[in-house]
Write an enzyme that holds these catalytic residues in place. Sequence first.
Site, PDB file in Angstrom:
ATOM      1  N   SER A  21      45.414 -34.263 -24.581  1.00 26.32           N
ATOM      2  CA  SER A  21      44.091 -34.891 -24.624  1.00 26.32           C
ATOM      3  C   SER A  21      43.911 -35.707 -25.898  1.00 26.32           C
ATOM      4  CB  SER A  21      42.999 -33.823 -24.537  1.00 26.32           C
ATOM      5  OG  SER A  21      43.018 -33.167 -23.301  1.00 26.32           O
ATOM      6  N   GLY A  90      45.346 -38.229 -14.372  1.00 19.93           N
ATOM      7  CA  GLY A  90      43.955 -38.583 -14.140  1.00 19.93           C
ATOM      8  C   GLY A  90      43.281 -39.113 -15.391  1.00 19.93           C
ATOM      9  N   SER A 162      34.058 -36.343 -17.610  1.00 22.45           N
ATOM     10  CA  SER A 162      33.874 -37.096 -18.850  1.00 22.45           C
ATOM     11  C   SER A 162      34.910 -38.188 -19.079  1.00 22.45           C
ATOM     12  CB  SER A 162      33.935 -36.122 -20.035  1.00 22.45           C
ATOM     13  OG  SER A 162      35.236 -35.551 -20.139  1.00 22.45           O
ATOM     14  N   ASP A 305      39.896 -26.611 -16.861  1.00 24.48           N
ATOM     15  CA  ASP A 305      41.338 -26.386 -16.887  1.00 24.48           C
ATOM     16  C   ASP A 305      41.698 -24.933 -17.187  1.00 24.48           C
ATOM     17  OD1 ASP A 305      41.878 -28.989 -16.230  1.00 24.48           O
ATOM     18  OD2 ASP A 305      42.255 -29.653 -18.279  1.00 24.48           O
ATOM     19  N   ARG A 336      42.067 -26.868  -6.635  1.00 22.36           N
ATOM     20  CA  ARG A 336      42.307 -25.576  -7.278  1.00 22.36           C
ATOM     21  C   ARG A 336      41.453 -24.453  -6.706  1.00 22.36           C
ATOM     22  NH1 ARG A 336      43.239 -27.762 -13.438  1.00 22.36           N
ATOM     23  NH2 ARG A 336      45.348 -28.565 -13.044  1.00 22.36           N
ATOM     24  N   ARG A 378      49.190 -26.321 -13.830  1.00 25.14           N
ATOM     25  CA  ARG A 378      48.451 -25.135 -14.291  1.00 25.14           C
ATOM     26  C   ARG A 378      48.580 -23.965 -13.315  1.00 25.14           C
ATOM     27  NH1 ARG A 378      46.538 -27.103 -18.839  1.00 25.14           N
ATOM     28  NH2 ARG A 378      45.784 -29.250 -18.873  1.00 25.14           N
TER      29      ARG A 378
END
Length: 424
Positions: A21, A90, A162, A305, A336, A378
């Site tokens: 990030s 993404g 965001s 996440d 998910r 993940r």
Amino acid sequence: MQATIEPGYISGTVAAPPSKSVTQRAFAGALLHKGKTVIHNPGRSQDDLAALGIIEALGATIVIQTGDVMEITSNGINPVASEINCHESGLCARLFTPIAALAGQPVTIKGAGNLLHRPMHGFSEVLPLLGVSIEGFNGFLPCTLQGPLQARYLSIDAESGSQFLSGLLFALSSCAREPIAISVSGLKSKPYIDLTLDMLKCFGIPVSHHDHKEFYIDPALFVHTPTVTINVEADWSSAAFLLVAGAIGGSIAIRNLNTASAQADRAILDVLQQAGANVTINADSISVTKSRLRAFEFDATHSPDLFPVLAVLAACCDGESEIKGLHRLFHKESNRAESISEMLENFGVSFSLGDDSLFITGARKLQGTVIDSYNDHRIVMAAAIAALRANSPVDIIHADAVNKSYPGFFHNLLSCGVKCNLLT
């Protein structure tokens, strides 16, 4: 690749990988910065490399790339290609689309794999308001933009997340010539916006806000320096899996984590402590050792996440845990809500879905099973950690998906005594 994880214990010390990030935001800042950017400890995951390819296509030059240091020079947006490829990231898609729209020539935004099935909310609603035409867009990539994007007052709905707002903050800060404001409603994942604001500040671009609902960009406050140095901090999102591994299956110490980080997934510490894990915060590391764990409640709306690893933690706690924010799971690398539910079912864990919550009743032992990761990094990591508490080996399909964010994941497990058999 298929991974087979043997039940057992984890014990050791590892360094957390760099934050993707932060790395991708540093690359975005380096592209827009007119001068030199020196980045220490940049990430090398697939998503990070996608972002690096994008800034090169948009005009940045990678001068040095040795060891843990990368030097990037740029004179702002100056595309050397007619398209950028976000691959399966993404964040890349939503962060760099407004930035690419700064160009005065058409730029096609492409993706690959499951990214092509993830909706790009806000593109067609917002970009035309800023003077950008968008062609070939049906709510998903690919699409072609024709700018240049123009800075002006903007009101947007950020209910879906965001990332697009982060891209707008970078792009509008780059082209604004007078003060402007962005009015935002329904913002989710607020800590990620704080990461964006921190990165902009590193480049001499202070953007203020009022309660994350109104953002103010004033070029008169910007300070340009020829060389900017960025230190990429360690990734809490990746470290969360190892910290939970220590809590449910042994003892582990993670180095380089910043406990004052703005990263949303730093919240894993709060959850572990709420669940009664043995957590020790040292000067240079965070240690977690196995203990009897109790049920917890956590709202993951701003840190979605964490959902997969929290589901594993809850599966190993006494009692029923509640994880809120289920609506944030539908458009990730997998759906998910479905992939986590299937994982829990295969492990023999009792769970139910509520209005916007996942309720999980802990089990003393998990069942050895086969987990389809659906190419979701993940889910791979969550299943591998859960295998420590299984009664027989756990096979994970498409385990190479970890390269998207944490290429060294299985290497770190092996270094801590976890038996992993990797078959390509």
